[in-house]
Design a protein around this motif. Structure first.
Motif, PDB file in Angstrom:
ATOM      1  N   SER A 120     -11.290   5.253  38.879  1.00 54.59           N
ATOM      2  CA  SER A 120     -11.390   5.451  40.322  1.00 54.59           C
ATOM      3  C   SER A 120     -10.781   4.274  41.061  1.00 54.59           C
ATOM      4  N   GLU A 121      -9.944   4.583  42.020  1.00 55.41           N
ATOM      5  CA  GLU A 121      -9.328   3.574  42.883  1.00 55.41           C
ATOM      6  C   GLU A 121     -10.092   3.548  44.199  1.00 55.41           C
ATOM      7  N   ASP A 122     -10.618   2.389  44.558  1.00 55.76           N
ATOM      8  CA  ASP A 122     -11.388   2.236  45.795  1.00 55.76           C
ATOM      9  C   ASP A 122     -10.429   2.053  46.963  1.00 55.76           C
ATOM     10  N   LEU A 123     -10.441   3.019  47.886  1.00 53.71           N
ATOM     11  CA  LEU A 123      -9.570   2.951  49.056  1.00 53.71           C
ATOM     12  C   LEU A 123     -10.283   2.383  50.272  1.00 53.71           C
ATOM     13  N   GLY A 124     -11.551   2.019  50.118  1.00 52.24           N
ATOM     14  CA  GLY A 124     -12.331   1.463  51.209  1.00 52.24           C
ATOM     15  C   GLY A 124     -13.148   2.518  51.925  1.00 52.24           C
ATOM     16  N   ASN A 125     -14.226   2.083  52.571  1.00 49.26           N
ATOM     17  CA  ASN A 125     -15.097   2.977  53.346  1.00 49.26           C
ATOM     18  C   ASN A 125     -15.605   4.155  52.514  1.00 49.26           C
ATOM     19  N   SER A 126     -15.929   3.871  51.255  1.00 51.05           N
ATOM     20  CA  SER A 126     -16.484   4.871  50.329  1.00 51.05           C
ATOM     21  C   SER A 126     -15.500   5.991  49.976  1.00 51.05           C
ATOM     22  N   VAL A 127     -14.231   5.773  50.213  1.00 50.58           N
ATOM     23  CA  VAL A 127     -13.200   6.737  49.837  1.00 50.58           C
ATOM     24  C   VAL A 127     -12.587   6.298  48.505  1.00 50.58           C
ATOM     25  N   LEU A 167       2.040  24.144  54.268  1.00 55.11           N
ATOM     26  CA  LEU A 167       2.019  24.685  52.910  1.00 55.11           C
ATOM     27  C   LEU A 167       2.220  23.620  51.840  1.00 55.11           C
ATOM     28  N   ILE A 168       2.627  22.412  52.226  1.00 55.51           N
ATOM     29  CA  ILE A 168       3.019  21.395  51.245  1.00 55.51           C
ATOM     30  C   ILE A 168       2.194  20.124  51.405  1.00 55.51           C
ATOM     31  N   GLY A 169       1.656  19.647  50.287  1.00 57.92           N
ATOM     32  CA  GLY A 169       1.015  18.347  50.196  1.00 57.92           C
ATOM     33  C   GLY A 169       1.613  17.599  49.018  1.00 57.92           C
ATOM     34  N   PHE A 170       0.813  16.814  48.323  1.00 56.44           N
ATOM     35  CA  PHE A 170       1.324  16.086  47.155  1.00 56.44           C
ATOM     36  C   PHE A 170       0.170  15.441  46.418  1.00 56.44           C
ATOM     37  N   ARG A 171       0.436  15.047  45.187  1.00 55.66           N
ATOM     38  CA  ARG A 171      -0.475  14.182  44.449  1.00 55.66           C
ATOM     39  C   ARG A 171       0.333  13.002  43.944  1.00 55.66           C
ATOM     40  N   VAL A 172      -0.341  11.967  43.497  1.00 61.21           N
ATOM     41  CA  VAL A 172       0.369  10.762  43.089  1.00 61.21           C
ATOM     42  C   VAL A 172       0.261  10.550  41.588  1.00 61.21           C
ATOM     43  N   LYS A 188      -6.279  13.432  40.080  1.00 60.86           N
ATOM     44  CA  LYS A 188      -7.132  14.538  39.669  1.00 60.86           C
ATOM     45  C   LYS A 188      -6.985  15.707  40.630  1.00 60.86           C
ATOM     46  N   TYR A 189      -6.764  15.393  41.909  1.00 56.74           N
ATOM     47  CA  TYR A 189      -6.591  16.390  42.966  1.00 56.74           C
ATOM     48  C   TYR A 189      -5.361  16.031  43.794  1.00 56.74           C
ATOM     49  N   LEU A 197      -9.987   7.379  45.007  1.00 55.84           N
ATOM     50  CA  LEU A 197      -8.911   8.194  44.445  1.00 55.84           C
ATOM     51  C   LEU A 197      -9.105   8.210  42.943  1.00 55.84           C
ATOM     52  N   GLU A 198      -9.301   9.402  42.367  1.00 59.44           N
ATOM     53  CA  GLU A 198      -9.521   9.522  40.932  1.00 59.44           C
ATOM     54  C   GLU A 198      -8.210   9.820  40.227  1.00 59.44           C
ATOM     55  N   MET A 199      -7.880   8.991  39.247  1.00 58.05           N
ATOM     56  CA  MET A 199      -6.642   9.121  38.495  1.00 58.05           C
ATOM     57  C   MET A 199      -6.965   9.448  37.037  1.00 58.05           C
TER      58      MET A 199
END
Length: 369
Positions: A127-134, A356-361, A176-177, A136-138
């Motif tokens: 898990s990457e901590d992005l701050g403020n309890s957000v 219609l378009i987003g992305f993942r990293v 993950k998402y 990113l799961e890799m």
């Protein structure tokens, strides 16, 4: 320890310096040699030693399990990839002790969309901590080979998915998402999305904006975040399968978010939700990745090419050429099931913005400190 990929020679633990033995060759024979190389400050030497440890039965297995405690995430995941498919009952317990894991069901269906198998699996992540309890799961994606593109017999196939070709993809980490609106807000300080929802994929982001997100995330974390290459995306989507979808011969609205009035193969018509859904609302694939089919297209890093002639075979991004369009993969909530196939590719302008378009990293293997 420093992860140094430029060291050409192997560390000699006995003499305390660099030996003249080429990287990967034995300093000492058998288990003592493996132990010596596992003490090396050079990450690549330790990873090579892990592969050799498999030759030495239970003693080698103990060394690989011990490497789950290594300071380097690269070595940890190399050990994990060697152990994951083994049947020893205590191995999952070892993973959970030194590496975070999550469980999930892997589902497959027949051509009519009826479930024909379900099994429990697990994957490692951080898990990457992005701050403020957000966060990113890799998820760790093991390296491997696969056949990219679709066979001539696949329903809905177009020439842009050919010629089929074998690609070797190195290990990497994938989101993950898809990136959510909350995650985008945490990194970029705004939310451009039309279809608002904290856990929905961020939308109305161009390819250029997605690349900027990766650059800012890299600056924030000190790691090398980027978009997936097209080859990485298809490899990650298939997760070892060769069928049109990682679920099997088709999908249903219970498995993915797409325009259910336009099914694939012999599946029945179903629900059209008319909007994006929260990420993770549907079952994942065997790698533990969610929303690879439907919900929102994923931007990939590659320039657009009309077919795979002269495409890279090493999993890298295809950045040569003059076409300013980029690749989008995976289908969306407003497209029929066919557009969500693992092999399906779409060309979109790099500055275009759509709901219609987003992305993942992705994260370069070895760039985790």
């Amino acid at each position: 320890m420093t992860e140094n990929q430029n060291q050409p020679r192997e560390y000699d633990a006995v003499k305390g310096g660099q030996s003249q033995v080429p990287l990967g060759a034995a300093v000492l024979g058998g288990i003592p040699g493996v132990k010596s190389r596992l003490a090396s400050p050079i990450v690549e030497v330790r990873i090579t030693a892990l592969s050799e440890a498999l030759k030495y039965g239970d003693a080698g297995l103990d060394l690989i399990i011990g490497a789950l405690q290594d300071e380097s995430m690269s070595v940890k995941f190399a050990a994990y990839s060697l152990l994951k498919d083994r049947d020893e009952l205590n191995l999952k317990e070892q993973f959970q002790k030194y590496l975070p894991t999550f469980d999930f069901d892997v589902i497959t269906v027949d051509a009519e969309g009826k479930e024909n198998s379900r099994r429990t699996s697990f994957a490692c992540f951080f898990s990457e901590d992005l701050g403020n309890s957000v966060v990113l799961e890799m998820v760790y994606i093991p390296g491997g080979k696969f056949v990219m593109g679709s066979p001539a017999t696949e329903e809905g196939r177009i020439y842009r998915e050919s010629p089929q070709h074998q690609v070797t993809v190195p290990a990497f980490y994938a989101g993950k998402y898809p990136i959510t609106q909350t995650q985008w807000q945490a990194v970029m300080g705004n939310n451009p999305s039309k279809l608002k929802g904290e856990k929905r994929p961020v939308d109305l982001v161009s390819w250029e904006a997605a690349v900027e997100f990766g650059a800012k995330l890299s600056q924030k974390t000190g790691k090398k975040y980027r978009l997936l290459s097209e080859a990485e995306w298809e490899y990650a989507c298939r997760a070892g399968t060769t069928t049109p979808f990682h679920f099997g011969e088709t999908i249903t609205p219970e498995l993915a978010n797409y325009e259910g009035n336009y099914p694939y193969a012999n599946a029945s018509k179903g629900l059209n939700r008319r909007q994006a859904t929260d990420v993770g609302s549907f079952p994942p694939n065997a790698f533990g990745l969610y929303d690879m089919h439907g919900n929102a297209f994923d931007w990939c890093s590659d320039r657009w090419h009309n077919d795979y002639n002269r495409a890279p075979t090493d999993g890298s991004s295809w950045d040569t050429g003059t076409d300013n369009c980029r690749v989008a993969r995976g289908g969306s909530w407003d497209y029929d099931a066919d557009k969500s196939r693992a092999a399906r590719r779409s060309s979109v302008g790099a500055r275009d913005r759509t709901s219609l378009i987003g992305f993942r990293v992705a994260l370069v293997f070895g760039s985790v400190l």
